[in-house]
Design a protein around this motif. Structure first.
Motif, PDB file in Angstrom:
ATOM      1  N   ARG A  11       0.833  -1.207   0.000  1.00 54.00           N
ATOM      2  CA  ARG A  11       0.000   0.000   0.000  1.00 54.00           C
ATOM      3  C   ARG A  11       0.865   1.254   0.000  1.00 54.00           C
ATOM      4  O   ARG A  11       0.566   2.232  -0.690  1.00 54.00           O
ATOM      5  CB  ARG A  11      -0.947  -0.005   1.207  1.00 54.00           C
ATOM      6  CG  ARG A  11      -2.006  -1.100   1.162  1.00 54.00           C
ATOM      7  CD  ARG A  11      -3.161  -0.795   2.101  1.00 54.00           C
ATOM      8  NE  ARG A  11      -2.725  -0.626   3.478  1.00 54.00           N
ATOM      9  CZ  ARG A  11      -2.558  -1.616   4.351  1.00 54.00           C
ATOM     10  NH1 ARG A  11      -2.780  -2.862   3.962  1.00 54.00           N
ATOM     11  NH2 ARG A  11      -2.192  -1.371   5.585  1.00 54.00           N
ATOM     12  N   ASN A  14       2.404   1.841  -3.472  1.00 53.27           N
ATOM     13  CA  ASN A  14       1.469   2.356  -4.473  1.00 53.27           C
ATOM     14  C   ASN A  14       1.332   3.876  -4.409  1.00 53.27           C
ATOM     15  O   ASN A  14       1.053   4.528  -5.417  1.00 53.27           O
ATOM     16  CB  ASN A  14       0.092   1.712  -4.269  1.00 53.27           C
ATOM     17  CG  ASN A  14       0.067   0.257  -4.679  1.00 53.27           C
ATOM     18  OD1 ASN A  14       0.904  -0.197  -5.457  1.00 53.27           O
ATOM     19  ND2 ASN A  14      -0.888  -0.499  -4.146  1.00 53.27           N
ATOM     20  N   SER A  57      -3.125   4.668   4.010  1.00 52.93           N
ATOM     21  CA  SER A  57      -3.988   5.359   3.056  1.00 52.93           C
ATOM     22  C   SER A  57      -3.254   6.574   2.526  1.00 52.93           C
ATOM     23  O   SER A  57      -2.260   7.041   3.104  1.00 52.93           O
ATOM     24  CB  SER A  57      -5.281   5.812   3.742  1.00 52.93           C
ATOM     25  OG  SER A  57      -4.996   6.817   4.693  1.00 52.93           O
TER      26      SER A  57
END
Length: 261
Positions: A11, A14, A57
């Protein structure tokens, strides 16, 4: 099934290209921007709890970035317009106009209020549109995209010094018009490279350059010399606007004798 740590790494990986883009733009330097991102990664590796409940996130990573490394806040900038545009205002513009965060998200990242973010951006837009002017050269082989860029540049009160479609044409044009800023596509009409054209131009004189590409991840690896300012195709006018302003401001801060017009 992948373990939790490998999932976290994936994550983070990315989102890294976009965090690098932001860090480079806000510092005006690939070296400083990439160093800031590495500092953040080292902190996360040492203490994954920094990411909080949201994990890796996009919002969480940008928030941690600002908590760990505060770019440019101690830079002593020039007199005039530039000195009255706080770094926090530039960060707010880049977060909302380039990185696509909402006002509320930008406020969370900057540990501010949504109203403060809105007020900062509105005041900065009015100031920059009134006082920051430049001669801009466009290196782009697609006529429609070049026309779109021309309209954006002129809508800000800037002039378009010319549009070049190939490496050789770009180098010759730049030497003739000496632009204040260059917008450059990566792939040009004759198979030549906008990056190579810019290298040739920068051998002659110093000028800020914003690259435009459909594949930003390829130029945001942090593994080699790469662009400081990068816009993704297809682009929004707001993205081009904010990046132009930041590139010009940083360049005029770092070049003796230059000031906002």
């Amino acid at each position: 099934m992948p373990d939790q740590s490998s999932s976290l790494r994936e994550r983070v990986a990315n989102e890294l290209p976009y965090l690098r883009r932001y860090a480079r733009a806000v510092t005006g330097s690939q070296t400083l921007g990439d160093a800031a991102v590495r500092e953040m990664l080292e902190a996360i590796i040492a203490d994954p709890s920094l990411l909080g409940e949201e994990g890796a996130s996009r919002l969480g990573l940008f928030t941690v970035f600002h908590r760990i490394w505060n770019p440019m806040h101690e830079v002593n900038v020039a007199d005039g317009l530039i000195s009255h545009l706080p770094v926090s205002t530039r960060e707010a513009m880049l977060l909302t106009m380039v990185e696509g965060f909402s006002f509320a998200q930008a406020a969370e990242i900057l540990q501010s209020s949504e109203n403060q973010v809105r007020t900062m951006i509105a005041a900065a837009r009015a100031q920059l549109e009134a006082q920051l002017r430049a001669s801009v050269m466009i290196i782009e082989d697609e006529a429609i995209i070049a026309m779109h860029l021309r309209k954006i540049v002129q809508s800000l009160g800037n002039t378009v010094a010319g549009v070049a479609r190939t490496r050789d044409e770009a180098v010759a044009m730049a030497k003739g018009v000496l632009p204040d800023l260059i917008l450059a596509d990566i792939s040009l009409a004759d198979g030549s490279s906008g990056i190579d054209a810019v290298k040739d131009i920068l051998d002659e004189f110093s000028v800020p350059v914003i690259f435009i590409t459909a594949f930003p991840q390829r130029l945001l690896t942090g593994e080699r010399p790469e662009p400081t300012y990068l816009i993704t195709k297809p682009f929004e006018p707001e993205t081009v606007t904010a990046t132009i302003w930041q590139a010009l401001l940083v360049h005029r801060e770092t070049q003796p004798g230059l000031r906002a017009a």
